[in-house]
Design a protein around this motif. Structure first.
Motif, PDB file in Angstrom:
ATOM      1  N   ALA A 188       0.834  -1.195   0.000  1.00  0.00           N
ATOM      2  CA  ALA A 188       0.000   0.000   0.000  1.00  0.00           C
ATOM      3  C   ALA A 188       0.877   1.256   0.000  1.00  0.00           C
ATOM      4  O   ALA A 188       0.604   2.214  -0.712  1.00  0.00           O
ATOM      5  N   ARG A 189       1.952   1.250   0.823  1.00  0.00           N
ATOM      6  CA  ARG A 189       2.878   2.384   0.841  1.00  0.00           C
ATOM      7  C   ARG A 189       3.564   2.553  -0.507  1.00  0.00           C
ATOM      8  O   ARG A 189       3.731   3.669  -0.994  1.00  0.00           O
ATOM      9  N   LEU A 190       3.989   1.448  -1.090  1.00  0.00           N
ATOM     10  CA  LEU A 190       4.646   1.498  -2.394  1.00  0.00           C
ATOM     11  C   LEU A 190       3.714   2.079  -3.451  1.00  0.00           C
ATOM     12  O   LEU A 190       4.115   2.932  -4.247  1.00  0.00           O
ATOM     13  N   GLY A 191       2.478   1.640  -3.465  1.00  0.00           N
ATOM     14  CA  GLY A 191       1.508   2.178  -4.408  1.00  0.00           C
ATOM     15  C   GLY A 191       1.267   3.667  -4.171  1.00  0.00           C
ATOM     16  O   GLY A 191       1.087   4.435  -5.125  1.00  0.00           O
ATOM     17  N   ALA A 192       1.277   4.083  -2.912  1.00  0.00           N
ATOM     18  CA  ALA A 192       1.090   5.501  -2.610  1.00  0.00           C
ATOM     19  C   ALA A 192       2.288   6.311  -3.084  1.00  0.00           C
ATOM     20  O   ALA A 192       2.139   7.421  -3.588  1.00  0.00           O
ATOM     21  N   LEU A 193       3.496   5.772  -2.921  1.00  0.00           N
ATOM     22  CA  LEU A 193       4.680   6.471  -3.390  1.00  0.00           C
ATOM     23  C   LEU A 193       4.710   6.568  -4.911  1.00  0.00           C
ATOM     24  O   LEU A 193       5.127   7.583  -5.470  1.00  0.00           O
ATOM     25  N   GLU A 194       4.271   5.518  -5.604  1.00  0.00           N
ATOM     26  CA  GLU A 194       4.252   5.527  -7.064  1.00  0.00           C
ATOM     27  C   GLU A 194       3.244   6.547  -7.592  1.00  0.00           C
ATOM     28  O   GLU A 194       3.487   7.209  -8.584  1.00  0.00           O
ATOM     29  N   SER A 195       2.102   6.661  -6.917  1.00  0.00           N
ATOM     30  CA  SER A 195       1.076   7.597  -7.407  1.00  0.00           C
ATOM     31  C   SER A 195       1.448   9.040  -7.091  1.00  0.00           C
ATOM     32  O   SER A 195       0.905   9.957  -7.675  1.00  0.00           O
ATOM     33  N   ARG A 196       2.374   9.250  -6.153  1.00  0.00           N
ATOM     34  CA  ARG A 196       2.806  10.593  -5.786  1.00  0.00           C
ATOM     35  C   ARG A 196       3.645  11.211  -6.894  1.00  0.00           C
ATOM     36  O   ARG A 196       3.543  12.376  -7.188  1.00  0.00           O
ATOM     37  N   SER A 197       4.516  10.410  -7.499  1.00  0.00           N
ATOM     38  CA  SER A 197       5.444  10.968  -8.492  1.00  0.00           C
ATOM     39  C   SER A 197       4.851  11.044  -9.875  1.00  0.00           C
ATOM     40  O   SER A 197       3.786  10.769 -10.191  1.00  0.00           O
TER      41      SER A 197
END
Length: 118
Positions: free
Chosen positions: A109-118
């Motif tokens: 979930a954190r990884l997906g959130a980081l990917e959607s941030r950039s």
């Protein structure tokens, strides 16, 4: 798959987003004081201690069986309320709720959130 609430750190912090699972917490139900200490829920810890002291003072009038069942009911309620307590704690510390994400675990979930941030 679990629904996670994603929180971004307050501006100025360089930490990763927090992912709070929206499900029953066995850790919170079995060890409420330790759960509160680990997650920095100080007011909730004080409330738990006050409730426990009140329950122990009421035990002679309630009886042993009723006291045990009330404690179990209280612990289960804390297990269900744990995600909300953690979300409220992060929001009061200045973290911003970004949204929700369905993932297999908190790291994904954190990884997906980081990917959607950039």
């Amino acid at each position: 798959m679990t629904l996670f609430a994603i929180f971004d750190p307050k501006p100025g912090l360089s930490s990763a987003p927090a992912a709070i699972p929206e499900k029953f917490s066995w850790f919170a139900a079995l060890l409420p004081p330790l759960f509160a200490l680990v997650h920095g829920l100080w007011l909730e810890l004080i409330g738990f201690v006050v409730a426990l002291v009140a329950l122990s003072f009421a035990a002679p009038w309630l009886g042993a069986d009723a006291t045990i069942w009330l404690y179990i009911l209280f612990a289960v309620a804390i297990g269900f309320a744990a995600p909300g307590l953690r979300r409220h704690n992060l929001a009061s510390r200045g973290w911003r709720h970004r949204g929700d994400r369905v993932a297999g675990d908190a790291d994904l979930a954190r990884l997906g959130a980081l990917e959607s941030r950039s």
